[in-house]
Design an enzyme around this catalytic site. Sequence first.
Site, PDB file in Angstrom:
ATOM      1  N   ARG A  47     -11.856   7.474  13.583  1.00  0.00           N
ATOM      2  CA  ARG A  47     -12.167   7.375  12.152  1.00  0.00           C
ATOM      3  C   ARG A  47     -11.537   8.544  11.389  1.00  0.00           C
ATOM      4  O   ARG A  47     -11.055   8.385  10.284  1.00  0.00           O
ATOM      5  CB  ARG A  47     -13.686   7.314  11.906  1.00  0.00           C
ATOM      6  CG  ARG A  47     -14.045   7.395  10.423  1.00  0.00           C
ATOM      7  CD  ARG A  47     -15.379   6.772  10.056  1.00  0.00           C
ATOM      8  NE  ARG A  47     -16.466   7.175  10.908  1.00  0.00           N
ATOM      9  CZ  ARG A  47     -17.028   8.395  10.963  1.00  0.00           C
ATOM     10  NH1 ARG A  47     -16.581   9.355  10.169  1.00  0.00           N
ATOM     11  NH2 ARG A  47     -18.009   8.658  11.793  1.00  0.00           N
ATOM     12  N   TYR A  99      -5.929  -4.383 -12.863  1.00  0.00           N
ATOM     13  CA  TYR A  99      -6.165  -5.361 -11.797  1.00  0.00           C
ATOM     14  C   TYR A  99      -7.658  -5.716 -11.768  1.00  0.00           C
ATOM     15  O   TYR A  99      -8.499  -4.823 -11.647  1.00  0.00           O
ATOM     16  CB  TYR A  99      -5.709  -4.782 -10.449  1.00  0.00           C
ATOM     17  CG  TYR A  99      -6.122  -5.636  -9.282  1.00  0.00           C
ATOM     18  CD1 TYR A  99      -5.511  -6.864  -9.059  1.00  0.00           C
ATOM     19  CD2 TYR A  99      -7.139  -5.238  -8.428  1.00  0.00           C
ATOM     20  CE1 TYR A  99      -5.916  -7.664  -7.996  1.00  0.00           C
ATOM     21  CE2 TYR A  99      -7.539  -6.030  -7.368  1.00  0.00           C
ATOM     22  CZ  TYR A  99      -6.923  -7.247  -7.162  1.00  0.00           C
ATOM     23  OH  TYR A  99      -7.327  -8.036  -6.124  1.00  0.00           O
ATOM     24  N   ASP A 170      -1.216   2.731 -10.135  1.00  0.00           N
ATOM     25  CA  ASP A 170      -1.202   1.609  -9.185  1.00  0.00           C
ATOM     26  C   ASP A 170       0.238   1.080  -9.159  1.00  0.00           C
ATOM     27  O   ASP A 170       0.708   0.473 -10.116  1.00  0.00           O
ATOM     28  CB  ASP A 170      -2.200   0.538  -9.650  1.00  0.00           C
ATOM     29  CG  ASP A 170      -2.325  -0.636  -8.672  1.00  0.00           C
ATOM     30  OD1 ASP A 170      -1.405  -0.821  -7.850  1.00  0.00           O
ATOM     31  OD2 ASP A 170      -3.332  -1.373  -8.756  1.00  0.00           O
TER      32      ASP A 170
HETATM   33  C1  LIG Z   1      -4.029  -6.825  -4.695  1.00  0.00           C
HETATM   34  C2  LIG Z   1      -4.053  -5.705  -5.655  1.00  0.00           C
HETATM   35  C3  LIG Z   1      -5.030  -4.692  -5.572  1.00  0.00           C
HETATM   36  C4  LIG Z   1      -6.171  -4.737  -4.568  1.00  0.00           C
HETATM   37  O1  LIG Z   1      -5.743  -4.675  -3.250  1.00  0.00           O
HETATM   38  P1  LIG Z   1      -6.497  -5.399  -2.016  1.00  0.00           P
HETATM   39  O2  LIG Z   1      -5.636  -5.065  -0.866  1.00  0.00           O
HETATM   40  O3  LIG Z   1      -6.607  -6.851  -2.342  1.00  0.00           O
HETATM   41  O4  LIG Z   1      -7.867  -4.768  -1.925  1.00  0.00           O
HETATM   42  C5  LIG Z   1      -4.951  -3.655  -6.488  1.00  0.00           C
HETATM   43  N1  LIG Z   1      -3.997  -3.612  -7.437  1.00  0.00           N
HETATM   44  C6  LIG Z   1      -3.056  -4.559  -7.545  1.00  0.00           C
HETATM   45  C7  LIG Z   1      -2.030  -4.452  -8.612  1.00  0.00           C
HETATM   46  C8  LIG Z   1      -3.051  -5.645  -6.668  1.00  0.00           C
HETATM   47  O5  LIG Z   1      -2.119  -6.598  -6.799  1.00  0.00           O
END
Ligand SMILES: *Cc1c(COP(=O)(O)O)cnc(C)c1O
Length: 371
Positions: A47, A99, A170
């Site tokens: 972990r 998102y 992001d």
């Molecule tokens: C899919 C996505 C997420 C979340 O990711 P997961 O792996 O589904 O938890 C966050 N931001 C964006 C832009 C995404 O496309």
Amino acid sequence: MKTETIAIHAGNHTDNTTGAVIQPITMSTTFERMEDGSFREGYIYSRAANPNRTSLENVLAKLEGGADAAAFSSGNAAGMAVFQSLKPGTHIIAPDDMYHGLRNQLKNLFTGILEFDFINVDDSDILKAHIKPNTGLIWIETPSNPLLKVTDIKKIVAIARQHNIKVACDNTFATPICQQPIALGADLVMHSTTKYFGGHSDLMGGALITAENSDWWQKIRDVQTYGGAIPSPMDCYYLVRSIKTLPYRMRGHVHNAQLLAGFLNKHPKVEQVLYPGLPSHPNHAVAKDQMISFGAVLSFLLKGGRDEANRVVNKVQLFTRATSLGGVESLIEHRATVEGPDTQTPFNLLRVSVGLEHIDDLIADLEQALA
Ligand SMILES: *Cc1c(COP(=O)(O)O)cnc(C)c1O
């Protein structure tokens, strides 16, 4: 070294004991303590750290040009680690089309713990008006999901720096192959590695990459270790394996997306195409300046509203009707349906993840669906 070389070598090392060229998968959860109390390579318990995760984190950090990376069990777990690392009462500014999974996470899990505003971060006046003494983080997502809005990273960073606020980006839609936010001044990059990094729609993962080793980063590491939302050694192995071809896959994805956007843009039944690579995109100039290439997700709006969107999405044959993105197969979805009742997405919008099939076949499929 260049991106293609980093992608192949930074996450792999030849095994000292057997000479295996590809790093083996270390499934062991625990590691032997030596007589003097030490551990051979510092690994104690999986972990906290595992050799396959270390390799994955190494290649992720190098690809984004960061100081360090932390891998998680999903993109949402990575986002959650950021929010959990903030002092209770911290104010976050996030985009109004963040998102939806992370917007729902903030609203459902952090109300009463953190403060947050969802605003149009691209408007500097609106952004500045929302900065408060307790604002600690500006979250951006560019290109955004599903409207493909482009946020000027350097502009946001300049405002944030004046107020000692951190910026997290992001970067899921772009990947470091198309955009490198740390080079543009961001403090932290977040990824859903479920998407292009995995690349084959068969694993879930997330990642954070930091520009520098800081107290904040240490707190994020603590959330990773104590929170325990870590990826399995197997998933880390598959990610490292997929990342080796990421630069070449992205080239193919972007090539197809640019051509598909051009086709849709000229189609009489299409009202508008949202793709940063089109000169008609409202922020094309910013995209051109800050992106290396324009990514491979696009949305398009149909004349004829929701009914026409439903008709088209149900008529595709090669595209698969499914959510998510970043796999080798092309996907199409009616985004408002996926996002649920509080969606802000127009009902005539279809979102496409452009895959690696031949572009002629992709165009032919949409042509017959639109006809
Ligand atoms: C899919 C996505 C997420 C979340 O990711 P997961 O792996 O589904 O938890 C966050 N931001 C964006 C832009 C995404 O496309």
